[in-house]
Design a protein around this motif. Structure first.
Motif, PDB file in Angstrom:
ATOM      1  N   LEU A  39       6.252  -9.825  75.579  1.00 31.40           N
ATOM      2  CA  LEU A  39       6.899  -8.520  75.513  1.00 31.40           C
ATOM      3  C   LEU A  39       7.693  -8.249  76.784  1.00 31.40           C
ATOM      4  CD1 LEU A  39       7.221  -5.996  73.790  1.00 31.40           C
ATOM      5  CD2 LEU A  39       5.208  -5.065  74.914  1.00 31.40           C
ATOM      6  N   ASP A  40       7.124  -8.623  77.931  1.00 28.86           N
ATOM      7  CA  ASP A  40       7.834  -8.438  79.199  1.00 28.86           C
ATOM      8  C   ASP A  40       9.081  -9.305  79.274  1.00 28.86           C
ATOM      9  OD1 ASP A  40       5.998  -6.603  80.036  1.00 28.86           O
ATOM     10  OD2 ASP A  40       4.832  -8.014  81.261  1.00 28.86           O
ATOM     11  N   GLU A  41       9.008 -10.533  78.769  1.00 32.59           N
ATOM     12  CA  GLU A  41      10.174 -11.419  78.802  1.00 32.59           C
ATOM     13  C   GLU A  41      11.297 -10.898  77.925  1.00 32.59           C
ATOM     14  OE1 GLU A  41       8.806 -15.262  77.716  1.00 32.59           O
ATOM     15  OE2 GLU A  41       7.721 -15.579  79.593  1.00 32.59           O
ATOM     16  N   SER A  42      10.963 -10.370  76.761  1.00 31.49           N
ATOM     17  CA  SER A  42      12.021  -9.853  75.891  1.00 31.49           C
ATOM     18  C   SER A  42      12.631  -8.587  76.471  1.00 31.49           C
ATOM     19  CB  SER A  42      11.479  -9.593  74.488  1.00 31.49           C
ATOM     20  OG  SER A  42      10.492  -8.582  74.529  1.00 31.49           O
ATOM     21  N   LEU A  43      11.825  -7.762  77.124  1.00 30.72           N
ATOM     22  CA  LEU A  43      12.352  -6.557  77.761  1.00 30.72           C
ATOM     23  C   LEU A  43      13.246  -6.932  78.939  1.00 30.72           C
ATOM     24  CD1 LEU A  43      12.312  -3.480  77.849  1.00 30.72           C
ATOM     25  CD2 LEU A  43      10.354  -3.647  79.383  1.00 30.72           C
ATOM     26  N   GLU A  44      12.839  -7.937  79.694  1.00 30.75           N
ATOM     27  CA  GLU A  44      13.656  -8.401  80.814  1.00 30.75           C
ATOM     28  C   GLU A  44      14.986  -8.970  80.324  1.00 30.75           C
ATOM     29  OE1 GLU A  44      13.464 -11.746  84.369  1.00 30.75           O
ATOM     30  OE2 GLU A  44      11.669 -11.258  83.225  1.00 30.75           O
ATOM     31  N   GLN A  45      14.953  -9.711  79.231  1.00 28.70           N
ATOM     32  CA  GLN A  45      16.186 -10.285  78.664  1.00 28.70           C
ATOM     33  C   GLN A  45      17.117  -9.175  78.179  1.00 28.70           C
ATOM     34  OE1 GLN A  45      16.625 -13.453  78.977  1.00 28.70           O
ATOM     35  NE2 GLN A  45      18.522 -13.700  77.874  1.00 28.70           N
ATOM     36  N   ALA A  46      16.559  -8.158  77.552  1.00 34.12           N
ATOM     37  CA  ALA A  46      17.382  -7.036  77.083  1.00 34.12           C
ATOM     38  C   ALA A  46      18.012  -6.297  78.255  1.00 34.12           C
ATOM     39  CB  ALA A  46      16.535  -6.082  76.250  1.00 34.12           C
ATOM     40  N   CYS A  47      17.253  -6.120  79.323  1.00 35.00           N
ATOM     41  CA  CYS A  47      17.804  -5.444  80.501  1.00 35.00           C
ATOM     42  C   CYS A  47      18.903  -6.276  81.158  1.00 35.00           C
ATOM     43  CB  CYS A  47      16.690  -5.153  81.501  1.00 35.00           C
ATOM     44  SG  CYS A  47      15.552  -3.886  80.948  1.00 35.00           S
TER      45      CYS A  47
END
Length: 116
Positions: A39-47
């Protein structure tokens, strides 16, 4: 006719739905199972994508600046043709500075996407 048929004694005595004890649930509860790391990786990618998109907005400003520089060059030629060489040197300088700002914005966008 239909109303009379629905109100007969057999229709009233017969239940239209199953009792709650034997009824199946109407909806099934589904959970979304992820690990916190995914979840953190996908949020980081979106940011990263949002930041890179915001950084590339400056490229549009560079295009507008180049258009303004060359528009002013044409206007200066029309007003005073004898200053052609001096106006052109200023135009090249303005073009280079404006283009450099656009390239810096693009470089920051690529750094956000690939270096962080």
């Amino acid at each position: 006719m239909l109303a009379a048929r629905l109100c007969t004694r057999a229709a009233i005595a017969r239940p239209l739905i199953k009792p709650l004890a034997c009824a199946q649930p109407v909806f099934a509860v589904r959970t979304f199972q992820t690990t916190p790391q995914a979840l953190d990786e996908s949020l980081e990618q979106a940011c990263k994508f949002i930041g890179a998109g915001c950084a590339t907005v400056g490229v549009a400003g560079s295009g507008a600046g180049i258009g303004t520089v060359f528009g002013s060059l044409v206007e200066g030629y029309a007003r005073n043709p004898s200053l052609k060489t001096q106006l052109f040197s200023y135009c090249v300088l303005g073009f280079a500075l404006s283009e450099a700002m656009g390239l810096f914005c693009l470089m920051i966008a690529f750094m956000i996407l690939f270096a962080l």
